[in-house]
Scaffold this active site. Structure first.
Site, short mmCIF file in Angstrom:
data_model
loop_
_atom_site.label_atom_id
_atom_site.label_comp_id
_atom_site.label_asym_id
_atom_site.label_seq_id
_atom_site.Cartn_x
_atom_site.Cartn_y
_atom_site.Cartn_z
N TRP A 23 49.96 32.75 37.54
CA TRP A 23 50.52 34.05 37.92
C TRP A 23 51.10 33.81 39.31
CZ3 TRP A 23 50.02 37.72 41.80
CH2 TRP A 23 50.57 38.98 41.52
N ASN A 81 43.78 28.04 42.24
CA ASN A 81 43.82 29.50 42.07
C ASN A 81 43.47 30.09 43.43
OD1 ASN A 81 43.50 32.19 41.25
ND2 ASN A 81 41.37 31.84 40.69
N GLU A 106 45.15 57.99 33.97
CA GLU A 106 44.85 56.77 33.21
C GLU A 106 45.85 56.61 32.05
OE1 GLU A 106 43.37 54.13 33.46
OE2 GLU A 106 42.79 53.39 31.50
N LYS A 114 45.21 39.96 34.33
CA LYS A 114 43.99 40.75 34.16
C LYS A 114 43.16 40.81 35.44
CE LYS A 114 40.97 42.75 31.32
NZ LYS A 114 41.33 44.11 30.90
N ARG A 144 44.55 35.46 32.76
CA ARG A 144 44.56 35.37 34.23
C ARG A 144 45.97 35.13 34.79
NH1 ARG A 144 39.35 34.57 36.05
NH2 ARG A 144 40.16 33.96 38.08
N LYS A 153 48.46 53.46 31.56
CA LYS A 153 48.54 52.65 30.34
C LYS A 153 49.98 52.57 29.84
CE LYS A 153 45.41 51.18 30.50
NZ LYS A 153 44.16 51.29 31.19
N HIS A 202 54.47 72.23 42.31
CA HIS A 202 54.67 71.94 43.73
C HIS A 202 55.70 70.84 43.95
CE1 HIS A 202 51.58 74.73 44.98
NE2 HIS A 202 50.78 74.22 44.06
N GLU A 240 52.24 50.50 32.18
CA GLU A 240 51.82 49.10 32.26
C GLU A 240 52.35 48.26 31.10
OE1 GLU A 240 47.57 48.89 32.25
OE2 GLU A 240 47.53 46.89 33.12
N CYS A 262 45.61 33.27 37.98
CA CYS A 262 45.68 31.87 37.64
C CYS A 262 44.35 31.40 37.04
CB CYS A 262 46.01 30.95 38.82
SG CYS A 262 47.59 31.30 39.56
#
Ligand code: M6R
Length: 592
Positions: free
Chosen positions: A75, A101, A469, A587, A28, A473, A492, A476, A2
């Site tokens: 958010w 917030n 990573e 973020k 945000r 990405k 495995h 996301e 927020c």
């Protein structure tokens, strides 16, 4: 999460100033937004669900009349994404408006109590209790700031909130605990916001509000109070001009801009104080235990960092997911060094872990991008990433600079800081090559696989974290399920999921991991997988080759991650998603 902003000034364009500030803080939270303005007609609130642009189209937030007001971009935590749950929230008589917030943990108790007293609460949010509590206080004859200072200590959890009232129409009152709030002053204008980025170019003086402090803003005078209600004089800092830049610079999305500027921002990572690095390196060597704590991409950078600290500095470091850190807090003591890694310096999981470690007497070193962060305040030493504002929700340039900083730190442990700086500067050019060589091929790969539901990313050694990573990405922003794992782990269990046409991305640079990773890729290919290789050497088993330049083995993570960022970006575009604003995310993650 927020973003909140308040503005008062002798300028007729108050609502457009608030709207522009909200735009800069949309990273945000972007599920809904709203503005409350005070004008000759009293308090007017407009709010709605959708991106800021969508809400503005419908409600003209930027054209609302009034000389001062507050704005919020949300958010959702408590209560679904609905118009009623969108901030600002008001009291029973629509005289007080509040934006917030954070999370009021004891809101249920406060809400029950307010309802018993006859208040009419309409939303499912925790925030709504605040204007109603202020209403009660003001009914008893308190001023708005007195009401805020009475109510704030009764709120459990974390908050930064701003309040305005028709009864005292010349001021905005703001306070915080645990969530960020800055105050900015310019010529006959005053602002409060979650992030100084929202105020860039508008102010000459920036004040960081401390936990429990309250600010009363009017166009000509701003007053600060401590948690006891005593007036205090705070020192201002000059706003950082570098943090003023938050434009897309001709790119369609911030994420692409941020990927493309990495060759340049990598150089900025080397602009460091050698003495600071040497002293931190010595602390790492002296510590009995070194714990690195971080979340998401920052944790993957930490995993690369752990490898560098071990192979160059010959020191074992443990990486602990920040949300799990509290469960290990018992083994932290004054001989522990905690390295906290966070782009925003705001991530609550990281901050809470660090607070525990601080209490236990540990030394805290942080690696942060945002200046003036809560994490920075808690740390004994801070290293800055120097990559400027990162607006896209995906960590890209901050990740690269985190890895670069770990590289410098590891070599500082063996007194080779200067050599490490040279190496990072040189690798910047290789990053440009990787981008130029592979954009077309990556687009071809997206064309071929964009309908797939699952991707697997494999690598070994220092590159394993890059596989994770890359997978993060992709999921996301393109919403494709992806898993990153050490290549040796495939057999495995996960190998049973490989079937005809399953894309397996193997990071296998020509280093000591090459042969074994290649052989794991072959095992997947024998079960029908399509192999997308990220390597400096081509091989007949590859279905697609993303070409890397040859670099020293400790620098492969830096060149290998960039095509994976591009893959995720182009995949999101191909699937019709906005890569800057993935669904359900924000973020800065300031909730638990
Ligand atoms: O600001 P931080 O580095 O503490 O953020 C940590 C994670 O939330 C962040 O890296 C997240 O995983 C990214 N959006 C991934 O691209």
């Amino acid at each position: 999460m927020c973003g909140i902003i308040g503005y008062c000034g002798n300028n007729g364009k108050a609502s457009s100033i608030i709207f522009e500030g909200l735009k800069k803080m949309e990273y945000r939270g972007y599920d809904s937004s709203g503005v409350a303005m005070l004008s000759g007609d009293g308090l007017v609130v407009k709010k709605g669900v959708g991106t800021l642009e969508e809400v503005n189209k419908k409600y003209k937030l930027d054209k609302m009349p009034g000389y001062m007001g507050i704005g919020h971009t949300r958010w959702a935590t408590h209560g679904g994404v609905t118009q009623i749950n969108t901030h600002p929230h008001c009291d029973c008589k629509n005289q007080i408006a509040v934006i917030h917030n954070g999370i009021v943990d004891n809101y249920q108790e406060l809400r029950d109590d307010l309802i018993k007293k006859g208040h009419h609460l309409i939303s499912e949010t925790d925030t709504e209790v605040i204007p109603h509590k202020l209403e009660d206080e003001m009914k008893m004859g308190r001023s708005l700031e007195e009401a805020v200072m009475h109510v704030a200590p009764r709120l459990h959890g974390s908050y930064a909130f701003l309040a305005i009232s028709t009864k005292e129409p010349n001021k905005i009152v703001g306070t915080r605990k645990g969530s960020p709030l800055v105050v900015g002053l310019g010529d006959h204008k005053a602002f409060a916001a979650s992030d100084s980025l929202a105020l860039s170019g508008l102010i000459d003086q920036l004040y960081l509000l401390g936990d429990g402090e309250t600010a009363v803003l009017t166009p000509d005078k701003t007053t600060f109070y401590d948690h006891t209600g005593r007036e205090i004089h705070k020192k201002f800092i000059k706003p950082d001009v570098m943090w003023g830049e938050s434009e897309k610079g001709g790119y369609d999305y911030f994420m692409l801009k941020e990927i493309m500027e990495q060759p340049k921002t990598l150089i900025e990572a080397t602009n460091q104080d050698e003495e600071n690095f040497t002293s931190i390196a010595l602390d790492i060597l002296r510590a009995d235990h070194v714990i690195v704590t971080a979340c998401g991409s920052s944790r993957y950078a930490a995993l690369v960092g752990r490898y560098l600290i071990s192979s160059v500095g010959k020191k074992f470091a443990e990486v602990v997911m920040a949300s799990e850190f509290q469960y290990f807090a018992d083994s932290v003591d004054k001989n522990t060094l905690v390295l906290a890694v966070s782009q925003s310096g705001e991530t609550l999981d990281v901050i809470e872990g660090v607070q525990l470690a601080h209490k236990a007497g540990a030394k805290i070193v942080s690696i942060i991008n945002r200046p003036q962060s809560l994490l920075g305040e808690l740390s004994h030493h801070v290293i800055y990433l120097n990559c400027g504002p990162e607006i896209g929700v995906c960590a890209t340039k901050s990740f690269l600079n985190q890895v670069a900083v770990f590289y410098l730190l590891a070599f500082s442990m063996v007194h080779c800081f200067d050599m490490a700086v040279d190496n990072i500067r040189k690798v910047g050019k290789q990053v440009s090559k990787v981008i130029d060589w592979n954009r077309e091929e990556i687009n071809r790969i997206c064309e071929r696989y964009y309908k797939k539901n699952d991707f697997y990313f494999i690598a070994r050694g220092i590159n394993f974290a890059i596989a994770s990573e890359g997978a993060l990405k992709l999921k996301e922003i393109s919403y494709i399920h992806a898993e990153g794992m050490p290549a040796g782990e495939l057999k495995h269990g996960t190998l049973s999921l490989i079937e005809e046409g399953t894309p397996v991305l193997a990071i296998c640079p020509g280093d000591y991991t090459y042969r074994e990773t290649l052989s794991n890729a072959m095992e997947a290919k024998s079960r029908g997988a399509k192999i997308i290789a990220v390597s400096d050497e081509n091989n007949e088993i590859y279905d697609h080759w993303i070409r890397l330049p040859k670099v020293h083995e400790l620098l492969y993570p830096i060149v290998a991650v960039v095509p994976l960022q591009l893959l995720a970006y182009y995949m999101a575009i191909k699937r019709g998603h906005n890569p800057d604003m993935p669904r359900n995310l924000a973020k800065s993650v300031t909730v638990k």
